[in-house]
Design a protein around this motif. Structure first.
Motif, PDB file in Angstrom:
ATOM      1  N   TRP A  21       0.836  -1.195   0.000  1.00 37.95           N
ATOM      2  CA  TRP A  21       0.000   0.000   0.000  1.00 37.95           C
ATOM      3  C   TRP A  21       0.879   1.257   0.000  1.00 37.95           C
ATOM      4  CZ3 TRP A  21      -4.505   1.857  -1.087  1.00 37.95           C
ATOM      5  CH2 TRP A  21      -4.927   3.052  -0.547  1.00 37.95           C
ATOM      6  N   GLY A  22       2.095   1.132   0.485  1.00 33.87           N
ATOM      7  CA  GLY A  22       3.011   2.264   0.517  1.00 33.87           C
ATOM      8  C   GLY A  22       3.391   2.782  -0.854  1.00 33.87           C
ATOM      9  N   VAL A  23       3.054   2.081  -1.911  1.00 35.11           N
ATOM     10  CA  VAL A  23       3.327   2.549  -3.264  1.00 35.11           C
ATOM     11  C   VAL A  23       2.382   3.688  -3.636  1.00 35.11           C
ATOM     12  CG1 VAL A  23       3.323   1.833  -5.687  1.00 35.11           C
ATOM     13  CG2 VAL A  23       4.204   0.288  -3.942  1.00 35.11           C
ATOM     14  N   ILE A  24       1.181   3.678  -3.096  1.00 39.36           N
ATOM     15  CA  ILE A  24       0.167   4.681  -3.442  1.00 39.36           C
ATOM     16  C   ILE A  24       0.342   5.956  -2.621  1.00 39.36           C
ATOM     17  CG2 ILE A  24      -2.323   5.113  -3.446  1.00 39.36           C
ATOM     18  CD1 ILE A  24      -2.646   2.105  -3.966  1.00 39.36           C
ATOM     19  N   ILE A  25       0.861   5.843  -1.430  1.00 38.71           N
ATOM     20  CA  ILE A  25       0.939   6.973  -0.518  1.00 38.71           C
ATOM     21  C   ILE A  25       1.811   8.129  -1.051  1.00 38.71           C
ATOM     22  CG2 ILE A  25       1.560   7.663   1.830  1.00 38.71           C
ATOM     23  CD1 ILE A  25      -0.912   5.921   1.694  1.00 38.71           C
ATOM     24  N   PRO A  26       2.961   7.887  -1.723  1.00 37.92           N
ATOM     25  CA  PRO A  26       3.711   9.052  -2.232  1.00 37.92           C
ATOM     26  C   PRO A  26       2.930   9.864  -3.260  1.00 37.92           C
ATOM     27  CG  PRO A  26       5.048   7.073  -2.424  1.00 37.92           C
ATOM     28  CD  PRO A  26       3.708   6.663  -1.940  1.00 37.92           C
ATOM     29  N   VAL A  27       2.094   9.188  -4.040  1.00 34.97           N
ATOM     30  CA  VAL A  27       1.276   9.911  -5.021  1.00 34.97           C
ATOM     31  C   VAL A  27       0.310  10.846  -4.297  1.00 34.97           C
ATOM     32  CG1 VAL A  27      -0.411   9.634  -6.877  1.00 34.97           C
ATOM     33  CG2 VAL A  27       1.507   8.038  -6.686  1.00 34.97           C
ATOM     34  N   LEU A  28      -0.289  10.359  -3.224  1.00 33.46           N
ATOM     35  CA  LEU A  28      -1.173  11.214  -2.428  1.00 33.46           C
ATOM     36  C   LEU A  28      -0.407  12.384  -1.829  1.00 33.46           C
ATOM     37  CD1 LEU A  28      -3.449   8.663  -0.561  1.00 33.46           C
ATOM     38  CD2 LEU A  28      -4.121  10.289  -2.308  1.00 33.46           C
ATOM     39  N   ILE A  71       5.810  10.745   5.791  1.00 31.73           N
ATOM     40  CA  ILE A  71       6.219  10.009   6.988  1.00 31.73           C
ATOM     41  C   ILE A  71       5.668   8.585   6.925  1.00 31.73           C
ATOM     42  CG2 ILE A  71       5.894   9.844   9.496  1.00 31.73           C
ATOM     43  CD1 ILE A  71       6.051  12.930   9.535  1.00 31.73           C
ATOM     44  N   ALA A  72       4.424   8.448   6.477  1.00 29.04           N
ATOM     45  CA  ALA A  72       3.823   7.125   6.328  1.00 29.04           C
ATOM     46  C   ALA A  72       4.591   6.290   5.304  1.00 29.04           C
ATOM     47  CB  ALA A  72       2.360   7.245   5.924  1.00 29.04           C
ATOM     48  N   VAL A  73       5.079   6.925   4.245  1.00 33.60           N
ATOM     49  CA  VAL A  73       5.880   6.207   3.245  1.00 33.60           C
ATOM     50  C   VAL A  73       7.125   5.629   3.899  1.00 33.60           C
ATOM     51  CG1 VAL A  73       7.314   6.508   1.194  1.00 33.60           C
ATOM     52  CG2 VAL A  73       5.040   7.474   1.257  1.00 33.60           C
ATOM     53  N   GLY A  74       7.777   6.418   4.731  1.00 31.37           N
ATOM     54  CA  GLY A  74       8.965   5.929   5.429  1.00 31.37           C
ATOM     55  C   GLY A  74       8.658   4.737   6.319  1.00 31.37           C
ATOM     56  N   LEU A  75       7.533   4.803   7.022  1.00 34.86           N
ATOM     57  CA  LEU A  75       7.148   3.678   7.876  1.00 34.86           C
ATOM     58  C   LEU A  75       6.819   2.431   7.065  1.00 34.86           C
ATOM     59  CD1 LEU A  75       5.003   5.548  10.531  1.00 34.86           C
ATOM     60  CD2 LEU A  75       7.290   4.609  10.806  1.00 34.86           C
ATOM     61  N   TYR A  76       6.139   2.624   5.925  1.00 36.48           N
ATOM     62  CA  TYR A  76       5.844   1.491   5.053  1.00 36.48           C
ATOM     63  C   TYR A  76       7.126   0.877   4.506  1.00 36.48           C
ATOM     64  CZ  TYR A  76       0.753   1.939   4.880  1.00 36.48           C
ATOM     65  OH  TYR A  76      -0.582   1.949   5.187  1.00 36.48           O
ATOM     66  N   LEU A  77       8.117   1.713   4.186  1.00 34.61           N
ATOM     67  CA  LEU A  77       9.394   1.189   3.698  1.00 34.61           C
ATOM     68  C   LEU A  77      10.119   0.389   4.779  1.00 34.61           C
ATOM     69  CD1 LEU A  77      10.783   4.147   1.568  1.00 34.61           C
ATOM     70  CD2 LEU A  77      10.040   1.904   0.749  1.00 34.61           C
ATOM     71  N   LEU A  78      10.094   0.892   6.007  1.00 31.38           N
ATOM     72  CA  LEU A  78      10.708   0.140   7.108  1.00 31.38           C
ATOM     73  C   LEU A  78      10.007  -1.198   7.325  1.00 31.38           C
ATOM     74  CD1 LEU A  78      11.384   2.919   9.770  1.00 31.38           C
ATOM     75  CD2 LEU A  78      13.069   1.563   8.528  1.00 31.38           C
ATOM     76  N   PHE A  79       8.689  -1.173   7.322  1.00 25.88           N
ATOM     77  CA  PHE A  79       7.916  -2.398   7.519  1.00 25.88           C
ATOM     78  C   PHE A  79       8.143  -3.377   6.380  1.00 25.88           C
ATOM     79  CE2 PHE A  79       3.800  -4.743   7.459  1.00 25.88           C
ATOM     80  CZ  PHE A  79       3.933  -5.346   8.698  1.00 25.88           C
ATOM     81  N   GLY A  80       8.202  -2.868   5.146  1.00 26.88           N
ATOM     82  CA  GLY A  80       8.447  -3.736   3.995  1.00 26.88           C
ATOM     83  C   GLY A  80       9.840  -4.329   4.009  1.00 26.88           C
ATOM     84  N   SER A  81      10.837  -3.544   4.398  1.00 20.66           N
ATOM     85  CA  SER A  81      12.199  -4.083   4.456  1.00 20.66           C
ATOM     86  C   SER A  81      12.334  -5.111   5.573  1.00 20.66           C
ATOM     87  CB  SER A  81      13.215  -2.961   4.614  1.00 20.66           C
ATOM     88  OG  SER A  81      12.994  -2.269   5.816  1.00 20.66           O
ATOM     89  N   PHE A  82      11.656  -4.875   6.704  1.00 20.09           N
ATOM     90  CA  PHE A  82      11.650  -5.887   7.765  1.00 20.09           C
ATOM     91  C   PHE A  82      11.014  -7.183   7.266  1.00 20.09           C
ATOM     92  CE2 PHE A  82       9.184  -7.940  11.157  1.00 20.09           C
ATOM     93  CZ  PHE A  82      10.230  -8.333  11.984  1.00 20.09           C
ATOM     94  N   SER A  83       9.908  -7.072   6.549  1.00 20.00           N
ATOM     95  CA  SER A  83       9.232  -8.262   6.025  1.00 20.00           C
ATOM     96  C   SER A  83      10.113  -8.985   5.020  1.00 20.00           C
ATOM     97  CB  SER A  83       7.902  -7.878   5.380  1.00 20.00           C
ATOM     98  OG  SER A  83       7.026  -7.346   6.331  1.00 20.00           O
ATOM     99  N   PHE A  84      10.796  -8.218   4.179  1.00 21.17           N
ATOM    100  CA  PHE A  84      11.682  -8.836   3.196  1.00 21.17           C
ATOM    101  C   PHE A  84      12.830  -9.578   3.881  1.00 21.17           C
ATOM    102  CE2 PHE A  84      15.368  -8.652   0.340  1.00 21.17           C
ATOM    103  CZ  PHE A  84      14.853  -9.393  -0.717  1.00 21.17           C
ATOM    104  N   CYS A  85      13.393  -8.987   4.936  1.00 22.19           N
ATOM    105  CA  CYS A  85      14.450  -9.675   5.683  1.00 22.19           C
ATOM    106  C   CYS A  85      13.934 -10.958   6.323  1.00 22.19           C
ATOM    107  CB  CYS A  85      15.027  -8.758   6.749  1.00 22.19           C
ATOM    108  SG  CYS A  85      16.002  -7.410   6.110  1.00 22.19           S
TER     109      CYS A  85
END
Length: 98
Positions: A21-28, A71-85
């Motif tokens: 979902w973090g892909v859509i947030i930067p557009v917003l 800020i939400a984009v940054g949190l989504y990126l952190l959460f996504g990188s944690f999930s990927f790890c």
């Protein structure tokens, strides 16, 4: 390395789907930063904000919401990188067990 593993494969897959979902947030965030009129309903304004002579208060609210989106984009990126790890650790664990 396996001691860092704290999520199973199904929970990690759910985390990756949620972080997509973090892909859509930067557009917003971009639309809020250019003060898009179609997003006026998402701005937390009061009646007194419209009675002022200049639209500066509304523009400040747009900028605040835009900053919140980034800020939400940054949190989504952190959460996504944690999930990927966690995916990588789960695959490593599967390889070690087999």
């Amino acid at each position: 390395m396996a001691s860092l593993l704290c999520c199973g494969p199904k929970l990690v897959a759910c985390g990756i789907v949620l972080s997509a979902w973090g892909v859509i947030i930067p557009v917003l965030g971009i639309f809020f930063s250019v003060h898009s009129a179609m997003l006026i309903e998402d701005i937390p304004f009061t009646e007194s904000d419209f009675t002022e002579s200049s639209p500066q208060k509304i523009y400040e609210l747009y900028e605040q919401v835009s900053c919140n989106c980034f800020i939400a984009v940054g949190l989504y990126l952190l959460f996504g990188s944690f999930s990927f790890c966690q995916v990588r650790l789960n695959k490593c664990k599967q390889y070690m067990v087999s």
